[in-house]
Design a protein around this motif. Structure first.
Motif, PDB file in Angstrom:
ATOM      1  N   ALA A 187     -47.366 -10.967 -18.064  1.00 16.93           N
ATOM      2  CA  ALA A 187     -47.718 -12.198 -18.766  1.00 16.93           C
ATOM      3  C   ALA A 187     -47.538 -13.422 -17.874  1.00 16.93           C
ATOM      4  CB  ALA A 187     -46.875 -12.339 -20.031  1.00 16.93           C
ATOM      5  N   THR A 188     -46.426 -13.517 -17.150  1.00 18.99           N
ATOM      6  CA  THR A 188     -46.195 -14.688 -16.302  1.00 18.99           C
ATOM      7  C   THR A 188     -47.160 -14.704 -15.121  1.00 18.99           C
ATOM      8  OG1 THR A 188     -44.442 -13.505 -15.097  1.00 18.99           O
ATOM      9  CG2 THR A 188     -43.772 -14.902 -16.945  1.00 18.99           C
ATOM     10  N   ALA A 189     -47.538 -13.520 -14.620  1.00 17.66           N
ATOM     11  CA  ALA A 189     -48.489 -13.457 -13.513  1.00 17.66           C
ATOM     12  C   ALA A 189     -49.864 -13.957 -13.939  1.00 17.66           C
ATOM     13  CB  ALA A 189     -48.582 -12.035 -12.977  1.00 17.66           C
ATOM     14  N   LEU A 190     -50.325 -13.498 -15.111  1.00 16.83           N
ATOM     15  CA  LEU A 190     -51.630 -13.956 -15.589  1.00 16.83           C
ATOM     16  C   LEU A 190     -51.612 -15.448 -15.881  1.00 16.83           C
ATOM     17  CD1 LEU A 190     -53.065 -11.162 -17.910  1.00 16.83           C
ATOM     18  CD2 LEU A 190     -53.208 -11.425 -15.439  1.00 16.83           C
ATOM     19  N   GLU A 191     -50.512 -15.920 -16.424  1.00 13.91           N
ATOM     20  CA  GLU A 191     -50.405 -17.352 -16.707  1.00 13.91           C
ATOM     21  C   GLU A 191     -50.468 -18.174 -15.425  1.00 13.91           C
ATOM     22  OE1 GLU A 191     -47.299 -20.478 -18.890  1.00 13.91           O
ATOM     23  OE2 GLU A 191     -46.902 -18.323 -18.905  1.00 13.91           O
ATOM     24  N   ALA A 192     -49.957 -17.592 -14.327  1.00 19.51           N
ATOM     25  CA  ALA A 192     -49.963 -18.298 -13.045  1.00 19.51           C
ATOM     26  C   ALA A 192     -51.287 -18.147 -12.300  1.00 19.51           C
ATOM     27  CB  ALA A 192     -48.822 -17.794 -12.165  1.00 19.51           C
ATOM     28  N   GLY A 193     -52.219 -17.359 -12.845  1.00 25.18           N
ATOM     29  CA  GLY A 193     -53.531 -17.245 -12.236  1.00 25.18           C
ATOM     30  C   GLY A 193     -53.831 -15.934 -11.556  1.00 25.18           C
ATOM     31  N   ALA A 194     -52.988 -14.908 -11.724  1.00 22.21           N
ATOM     32  CA  ALA A 194     -53.238 -13.593 -11.127  1.00 22.21           C
ATOM     33  C   ALA A 194     -54.442 -12.925 -11.789  1.00 22.21           C
ATOM     34  CB  ALA A 194     -52.002 -12.703 -11.266  1.00 22.21           C
ATOM     35  N   THR A 195     -55.044 -11.986 -11.081  1.00 20.14           N
ATOM     36  CA  THR A 195     -56.170 -11.208 -11.604  1.00 20.14           C
ATOM     37  C   THR A 195     -55.659  -9.866 -12.116  1.00 20.14           C
ATOM     38  OG1 THR A 195     -57.706 -12.206 -10.024  1.00 20.14           O
ATOM     39  CG2 THR A 195     -58.372 -10.120 -11.038  1.00 20.14           C
ATOM     40  N   SER A 196     -55.968  -9.547 -13.346  1.00 21.47           N
ATOM     41  CA  SER A 196     -55.499  -8.301 -13.942  1.00 21.47           C
ATOM     42  C   SER A 196     -56.322  -7.114 -13.426  1.00 21.47           C
ATOM     43  CB  SER A 196     -55.604  -8.367 -15.466  1.00 21.47           C
ATOM     44  OG  SER A 196     -55.262  -7.112 -16.031  1.00 21.47           O
ATOM     45  N   VAL A 197     -55.625  -6.052 -13.052  1.00 21.19           N
ATOM     46  CA  VAL A 197     -56.264  -4.785 -12.706  1.00 21.19           C
ATOM     47  C   VAL A 197     -55.925  -3.737 -13.766  1.00 21.19           C
ATOM     48  CG1 VAL A 197     -56.471  -2.951 -10.975  1.00 21.19           C
ATOM     49  CG2 VAL A 197     -56.147  -5.331 -10.238  1.00 21.19           C
ATOM     50  N   TRP A 198     -54.648  -3.597 -14.084  1.00 17.50           N
ATOM     51  CA  TRP A 198     -54.190  -2.742 -15.183  1.00 17.50           C
ATOM     52  C   TRP A 198     -53.333  -3.566 -16.124  1.00 17.50           C
ATOM     53  CZ3 TRP A 198     -51.692   1.430 -11.565  1.00 17.50           C
ATOM     54  CH2 TRP A 198     -52.695   2.275 -11.059  1.00 17.50           C
ATOM     55  N   ALA A 199     -53.651  -3.573 -17.386  1.00 16.88           N
ATOM     56  CA  ALA A 199     -52.740  -4.105 -18.386  1.00 16.88           C
ATOM     57  C   ALA A 199     -51.587  -3.116 -18.546  1.00 16.88           C
ATOM     58  CB  ALA A 199     -53.467  -4.297 -19.712  1.00 16.88           C
ATOM     59  N   PRO A 200     -50.423  -3.555 -19.015  1.00 13.45           N
ATOM     60  CA  PRO A 200     -49.285  -2.634 -19.178  1.00 13.45           C
ATOM     61  C   PRO A 200     -49.652  -1.440 -20.061  1.00 13.45           C
ATOM     62  CG  PRO A 200     -48.560  -4.894 -19.403  1.00 13.45           C
ATOM     63  CD  PRO A 200     -50.060  -4.949 -19.354  1.00 13.45           C
ATOM     64  N   ALA A 201     -49.316  -0.240 -19.591  1.00 14.81           N
ATOM     65  CA  ALA A 201     -49.621   0.990 -20.333  1.00 14.81           C
ATOM     66  C   ALA A 201     -48.808   2.125 -19.747  1.00 14.81           C
ATOM     67  CB  ALA A 201     -51.112   1.320 -20.268  1.00 14.81           C
ATOM     68  N   ASN A 202     -48.638   3.176 -20.524  1.00 14.97           N
ATOM     69  CA  ASN A 202     -47.941   4.377 -20.075  1.00 14.97           C
ATOM     70  C   ASN A 202     -48.893   5.306 -19.337  1.00 14.97           C
ATOM     71  OD1 ASN A 202     -45.090   4.458 -20.853  1.00 14.97           O
ATOM     72  ND2 ASN A 202     -45.858   4.240 -22.947  1.00 14.97           N
ATOM     73  N   THR A 203     -48.365   6.018 -18.341  1.00 13.85           N
ATOM     74  CA  THR A 203     -49.112   7.074 -17.668  1.00 13.85           C
ATOM     75  C   THR A 203     -48.640   8.419 -18.197  1.00 13.85           C
ATOM     76  OG1 THR A 203     -47.518   7.375 -15.873  1.00 13.85           O
ATOM     77  CG2 THR A 203     -49.180   5.649 -15.589  1.00 13.85           C
ATOM     78  N   GLU A 204     -49.403   9.466 -17.898  1.00 15.04           N
ATOM     79  CA  GLU A 204     -49.031  10.801 -18.366  1.00 15.04           C
ATOM     80  C   GLU A 204     -47.799  11.343 -17.666  1.00 15.04           C
ATOM     81  OE1 GLU A 204     -52.017  13.455 -15.554  1.00 15.04           O
ATOM     82  OE2 GLU A 204     -52.717  12.765 -17.507  1.00 15.04           O
ATOM     83  N   TRP A 205     -47.409  10.743 -16.540  1.00 18.22           N
ATOM     84  CA  TRP A 205     -46.178  11.163 -15.853  1.00 18.22           C
ATOM     85  C   TRP A 205     -45.005  10.244 -16.157  1.00 18.22           C
ATOM     86  CZ3 TRP A 205     -50.717   9.694 -13.520  1.00 18.22           C
ATOM     87  CH2 TRP A 205     -50.740   8.464 -12.880  1.00 18.22           C
ATOM     88  N   GLY A 206     -45.140   9.430 -17.199  1.00 14.77           N
ATOM     89  CA  GLY A 206     -43.984   8.705 -17.714  1.00 14.77           C
ATOM     90  C   GLY A 206     -43.687   7.373 -17.073  1.00 14.77           C
ATOM     91  N   ASN A 207     -44.693   6.756 -16.465  1.00 13.72           N
ATOM     92  CA  ASN A 207     -44.478   5.452 -15.850  1.00 13.72           C
ATOM     93  C   ASN A 207     -45.184   4.391 -16.679  1.00 13.72           C
ATOM     94  OD1 ASN A 207     -43.785   3.413 -14.059  1.00 13.72           O
ATOM     95  ND2 ASN A 207     -45.459   3.853 -12.634  1.00 13.72           N
ATOM     96  N   TYR A 208     -44.420   3.421 -17.171  1.00 16.66           N
ATOM     97  CA  TYR A 208     -45.005   2.273 -17.859  1.00 16.66           C
ATOM     98  C   TYR A 208     -45.239   1.213 -16.801  1.00 16.66           C
ATOM     99  CZ  TYR A 208     -45.788  -1.281 -21.446  1.00 16.66           C
ATOM    100  OH  TYR A 208     -46.351  -2.252 -22.243  1.00 16.66           O
ATOM    101  N   ARG A 209     -46.506   0.843 -16.561  1.00 16.05           N
ATOM    102  CA  ARG A 209     -46.797   0.001 -15.407  1.00 16.05           C
ATOM    103  C   ARG A 209     -47.991  -0.914 -15.654  1.00 16.05           C
ATOM    104  NH1 ARG A 209     -51.402   1.764 -15.991  1.00 16.05           N
ATOM    105  NH2 ARG A 209     -52.314   3.589 -14.989  1.00 16.05           N
ATOM    106  N   CYS A 210     -48.095  -1.919 -14.771  1.00 12.45           N
ATOM    107  CA  CYS A 210     -49.228  -2.842 -14.766  1.00 12.45           C
ATOM    108  C   CYS A 210     -49.584  -3.130 -13.323  1.00 12.45           C
ATOM    109  CB  CYS A 210     -48.896  -4.137 -15.512  1.00 12.45           C
ATOM    110  SG  CYS A 210     -47.670  -5.197 -14.684  1.00 12.45           S
ATOM    111  N   ARG A 211     -50.766  -3.705 -13.116  1.00 10.90           N
ATOM    112  CA  ARG A 211     -51.192  -4.050 -11.749  1.00 10.90           C
ATOM    113  C   ARG A 211     -51.981  -5.347 -11.783  1.00 10.90           C
ATOM    114  NH1 ARG A 211     -53.945   0.537  -8.338  1.00 10.90           N
ATOM    115  NH2 ARG A 211     -51.721   1.059  -8.144  1.00 10.90           N
ATOM    116  N   VAL A 212     -51.704  -6.214 -10.792  1.00 12.09           N
ATOM    117  CA  VAL A 212     -52.430  -7.473 -10.664  1.00 12.09           C
ATOM    118  C   VAL A 212     -52.707  -7.756  -9.190  1.00 12.09           C
ATOM    119  CG1 VAL A 212     -51.374  -8.457 -12.742  1.00 12.09           C
ATOM    120  CG2 VAL A 212     -50.350  -8.899 -10.492  1.00 12.09           C
ATOM    121  N   LEU A 213     -53.657  -8.643  -8.946  1.00 13.42           N
ATOM    122  CA  LEU A 213     -53.874  -9.228  -7.627  1.00 13.42           C
ATOM    123  C   LEU A 213     -53.362 -10.662  -7.650  1.00 13.42           C
ATOM    124  CD1 LEU A 213     -57.541  -8.107  -6.797  1.00 13.42           C
ATOM    125  CD2 LEU A 213     -55.404  -6.874  -6.365  1.00 13.42           C
ATOM    126  N   ASP A 214     -52.626 -11.055  -6.601  1.00 11.78           N
ATOM    127  CA  ASP A 214     -52.134 -12.434  -6.573  1.00 11.78           C
ATOM    128  C   ASP A 214     -53.240 -13.384  -6.114  1.00 11.78           C
ATOM    129  OD1 ASP A 214     -52.238 -12.475  -3.768  1.00 11.78           O
ATOM    130  OD2 ASP A 214     -50.105 -12.015  -3.524  1.00 11.78           O
TER     131      ASP A 214
END
Length: 236
Positions: free
Chosen positions: A185-212
């Motif tokens: 949330a703070t990254a998007l507010e600062a102007g980052a580009t979203s690649v992955w919104a927060p979500a769970n993976t099948e191997w148990g990792n809750y993660r997100c990805r952005v470009l600065d």
């Protein structure tokens, strides 16, 4: 008795120096500035009361001269001048476990430092400005994660996003799902580009990805590499 000044730099980028009453250790890196090779360095005094940074370049290699001529600048800080508790003793490396850190060359490094603080929650623990208004060397920390940032003097290429990645990036593990949500949330507010919104993976990792703002790829997740579970049902 007057002692001669000296500077000695080893192949691994560490160095030793002496000037008037100051003796200490240097941490050096070599960069290209136009047609010159420049050595930038940070340094710590032996008595731990002074530290600083600087740069030097060889400007005269004429054979007729007995000694080469250097041009550069050095800056000094005392303990009273420091606004952080940063201390480094380059000789105290025995029994220290290996650690992995990323470094980034930003075109606008001063702005990048403030952006990384605001968007990702980093704290700048060390900041050495350059003569040109850029950043010679800086260090940032979030928890146990630490990175280095300096100014891009080489106009380095930035790989384009292809699908879900630029091909390489930085992964920062955090403690909870809530921290992943917060940094996204703070990254998007600062102007980052979203690649992955927060979500769970099948191997148990809750993660997100952005470009600065300069295109570097950052992934934040709860999985801690090297301590992953061995009971994945279907693998990664």
């Amino acid at each position: 008795m007057r002692e001669a000044g000296f500077t000695a730099i080893a192949g691994d980028g560490t160095g030793r120096f002496g000037f008037i009453t100051v003796r200490g250790w240097m941490d050096c890196r070599t960069i290209e500035r136009g047609d010159r090779t420049v050595v930038e360095f940070s340094w710590d005094g032996d008595d731990d009361q002074v530290s600083g940074h600087g740069w030097a370049a060889l400007v005269d290699t004429a054979i007729s001269r007995r000694r080469p001529t250097f041009r550069g600048s050095a800056y000094l800080r005392t303990v009273a001048d420091l606004d952080c508790s940063y201390r480094r003793r380059m000789t105290n490396t025995e029994n220290r476990p290996a650690a992995l850190h990323s470094y980034f060359a930003y075109r606008d490094a001063p702005a990048a430092l403030r952006w990384l603080e605001r968007a990702f929650g980093f704290e700048t623990t060390l900041e050495f400005p350059g003569d040109d208004g850029g950043i010679m060397h800086s260090e940032l920390r979030r928890g146990d994660a630490a990175i280095m940032v300096f100014s891009d003097d080489g106009d380095y290429d930035r790989p384009a996003l292809r699908g879900e990645t630029v091909g390489h990036g930085t992964y920062l593990s955090v403690g909870t799902d809530g921290e992943v949500d917060e940094v996204y949330a703070t990254a998007l507010e600062a102007g980052a580009t979203s690649v992955w919104a927060p979500a769970n993976t099948e191997w148990g990792n809750y993660r997100c990805r952005v470009l600065d703002l300069e295109g570097f790829e950052w992934t934040f997740g709860t999985l801690r590499p090297g301590e992953s579970r061995s009971d994945w049902s279907d693998g990664e």
